[in-house]
Design a protein around this motif. Sequence first.
Motif, PDB file in Angstrom:
ATOM      1  N   PRO A   1      -3.787   4.129  -1.707  1.00 44.82           N
ATOM      2  CA  PRO A   1      -5.144   4.426  -2.190  1.00 44.82           C
ATOM      3  C   PRO A   1      -6.070   3.214  -2.073  1.00 44.82           C
ATOM      4  N   THR A   2      -7.355   3.520  -1.870  1.00 44.04           N
ATOM      5  CA  THR A   2      -8.398   2.492  -1.817  1.00 44.04           C
ATOM      6  C   THR A   2      -9.518   2.925  -2.748  1.00 44.04           C
ATOM      7  N   SER A   3      -9.950   2.024  -3.619  1.00 45.77           N
ATOM      8  CA  SER A   3     -10.988   2.335  -4.611  1.00 45.77           C
ATOM      9  C   SER A   3     -12.383   2.132  -4.046  1.00 45.77           C
ATOM     10  N   LEU A   4     -13.364   2.750  -4.736  1.00 42.86           N
ATOM     11  CA  LEU A   4     -14.765   2.536  -4.390  1.00 42.86           C
ATOM     12  C   LEU A   4     -15.065   1.043  -4.400  1.00 42.86           C
TER      13      LEU A   4
ATOM     14  N   LEU B   1     -10.786   6.553  -1.842  1.00 42.97           N
ATOM     15  CA  LEU B   1     -11.114   6.929  -0.474  1.00 42.97           C
ATOM     16  C   LEU B   1     -10.382   8.218  -0.112  1.00 42.97           C
ATOM     17  N   ALA B   2     -11.139   9.195   0.364  1.00 43.84           N
ATOM     18  CA  ALA B   2     -10.564  10.480   0.777  1.00 43.84           C
ATOM     19  C   ALA B   2      -9.953  10.358   2.175  1.00 43.84           C
ATOM     20  N   THR B   3      -8.810  10.994   2.367  1.00 40.96           N
ATOM     21  CA  THR B   3      -8.133  10.969   3.665  1.00 40.96           C
ATOM     22  C   THR B   3      -9.025  11.477   4.798  1.00 40.96           C
ATOM     23  N   PRO B   4      -9.761  12.587   4.620  1.00 44.71           N
ATOM     24  CA  PRO B   4     -10.627  13.036   5.730  1.00 44.71           C
ATOM     25  C   PRO B   4     -11.646  11.977   6.156  1.00 44.71           C
TER      26      PRO B   4
END
Length: 152
Positions: free
Chosen positions: A79-82, A40-43
């Motif tokens: 972090p968070t994965s797809l 997962l992207a921060t934006p």
Amino acid sequence: MNEEITLKDFLSIGQNAMASRVVQHEDATDNYNNDFMNLLATPRLIHWAIDASIKAIDPYLPEDYASIGLSINFVHTAPTSLGMTVTVHASIIAMTERDVTLSIKAWDEQGEIGHGLLKRAIVLKKAVLEKAEERTRLLLIRQANEQVKDME
């Protein structure tokens, strides 16, 4: 903001909204120039925080009003994965005559992934649109003047 409305007539401390989303490829870090893939992207997480804050405020305002972003102070902590589900919670923690501060908390199945503060101004929609139109008009005038200079 129009002096005729009082925010406390429409909003209250503790008012909140929550939204959950499954992380998809379009939400991932792959869309940025970095060394990480499928996270997962921060934006995108910040985008979801903004969405939750709007959901906590805007449906309760008079039709002619809306909230607009003023500032955000956000920390992406894990972090968070797809494929994982992210939940974002926005809660009003403070108000002035013109703006609202919200606490933002975000988590996935493994725990917290981010937190922060987001501030939104309450504005008359028509006034914002008029100001944007005026700024665009001034830009067009400036560009036309520069073109005339270039022809001389």
